[in-house]
Scaffold this active site. Sequence first.
Site, PDB file in Angstrom:
ATOM      1  N   GLY A   1       0.824  -1.209   0.000  1.00 31.36           N
ATOM      2  CA  GLY A   1       0.000   0.000   0.000  1.00 31.36           C
ATOM      3  C   GLY A   1       0.852   1.250   0.000  1.00 31.36           C
ATOM      4  O   GLY A   1       1.978   1.261  -0.503  1.00 31.36           O
TER       5      GLY A   1
ATOM      6  N   GLU B   1       5.505  -3.172   1.224  1.00 37.53           N
ATOM      7  CA  GLU B   1       5.829  -2.740  -0.146  1.00 37.53           C
ATOM      8  C   GLU B   1       5.065  -1.452  -0.362  1.00 37.53           C
ATOM      9  O   GLU B   1       3.842  -1.427  -0.296  1.00 37.53           O
ATOM     10  CB  GLU B   1       5.439  -3.834  -1.134  1.00 37.53           C
ATOM     11  CG  GLU B   1       5.927  -3.580  -2.548  1.00 37.53           C
ATOM     12  CD  GLU B   1       4.833  -3.044  -3.436  1.00 37.53           C
ATOM     13  OE1 GLU B   1       4.784  -1.812  -3.633  1.00 37.53           O
ATOM     14  OE2 GLU B   1       4.029  -3.850  -3.912  1.00 37.53           O
TER      15      GLU B   1
ATOM     16  N   CYS C   1       2.275  -0.831  -8.735  1.00 42.64           N
ATOM     17  CA  CYS C   1       3.421  -0.330  -7.966  1.00 42.64           C
ATOM     18  C   CYS C   1       4.680  -0.274  -8.815  1.00 42.64           C
ATOM     19  O   CYS C   1       5.650   0.389  -8.442  1.00 42.64           O
ATOM     20  CB  CYS C   1       3.650  -1.199  -6.741  1.00 42.64           C
ATOM     21  SG  CYS C   1       3.498  -2.964  -7.039  1.00 42.64           S
TER      22      CYS C   1
END
Length: 519
Positions: free
Chosen positions: A234, A258, A295
């Site tokens: 997140g 992460e 991401c």
Amino acid sequence: MLIGARALPGHAAAFSAFNPATGAALEPQFGSAIISDVDLACELADQAFDAYRETTLEQRAAFLEQIAQNIMDLGPALVERAMLESGLPQGRIEGERGRTVNQLRLFAKVVRDGRWQGATLDSALPERVPPRPDLRLRKIAVGPVVVFGASNFPLAFSVGGGDTASALAAGCPVIVKAHGAHPGTSELVGKAIQAAVASCGLPEGVFSMLHGDGRTIGTALVNHPAVKAVGFTGSRQGGTALMRTAAQRPEPIPVYAEMSSINPVFLLPCALENRAGALGTSFIDSLTLGAGQFCTNPGLVIALDGPALESFCASAAAALEEKGAATMLTSGIHSAFTEGVARLAGAQGVTLVGRGKAGDGPCAGRAALFITDAANFVGNPALEDEIFGASSLVVRCSDLEQMHQVAAHLDGQLTATIILDQDDRDAALALLPLLERKAGRILVNGYPTGVEVSHAMVHGGPFPATSDSRSTSVGAGAIDRFLRPVSYQDLPAYLLPAALQENNPQQLWRVRDGELVKA
């Protein structure tokens, strides 16, 4: 909620999922957990831990495979609910479901292989001065693990995703704090795991799943003394908050978070000169994939200034004009993206290169590309902030030395990409050591938005990409986060775990007196 073998309504504030494409609330409503629910789930996990961590390799592998099969058996119902709650298209959800079950099956193979135990035997040397005792080592599960579901992957990084799969593979019971954006999807997958626990005859506390606010229920989970590690995907703000909570416990525990990455792409001179137009188009295809909600989205481009870079930007701008606005996952993500793009557009020394088409949906994200020079980028830390979505910044450099200065300036990243041609060999060799210090995965002539689930994958990197650069959240190595070594000195044979017994009943490759042998 799913607490052990039970399915229980939440007694705290009720909430609904929303369809981000329409803004409409979805039925049914879900109830949030209260602190006693946290205590029950954690106590059940603690009670299950010793029995579960000593299941045979075959039992644990079969359990992971049963979860995978149960998820597939959910059929269209899972795909349809995930589409409603995320706004993602059917093909993306079906692909993500495939990734989810594949990583469960990968970890089943990892468990059966047994190398994760690190079995090591040093024979006694009674005649040596000083004498050496009999020493044997294996890795064991750390204990119950809390996993926080991610917003951008309702399957692959959520209830049954990589953190859960790797923790279960290590022998850790798992308590999931489901993401509030997709509670229906979470419940379906959670029930598939719950059913696998029951059909495989495992203790009920091996798995639980709660709904609730991260600041209350999430914090309570991380603070519970039975919990020994945390997996999180997140925001940087959320990850660092969990890290602080975990560090302030009477017994601090690791948080494998992460978080933030802008994934720089370095366009080396010959490649840019030879392929500027094609690179501009392919870059935009990567940038806008999935509305940029990865991401590993390429949020930064570094290249030498000149006509070739101008051609790249012109091609990218033209490609952007053809990209329609894409539905983003939640209203909160959409608002943060819109605000981030506005801040970047208003930043000193930053110029707009191009925008995608506007959209009329409540969460329609309009892609954007900007440009600045290296001195402005290095001098303005805010330009390095991640904008979660299809936004990227081009950094013009005067020469290769300035490109290296930009690389050295960057924070830790999940990925770094080099676009090169054969004549860029020397430039690439000079750049590589810098990127090894900055990123967990280095790519050549590709884009980082695909993350293969395999033995050689690293999805991690120096802070703030992750909280621990020694770990990965994707791939077989993810199991190592939830293991710790134990050394056994002069134990009688009847006390030795199977991995360290003299006759090697698990048929493992082991290090015996410094030699790798299957004996």
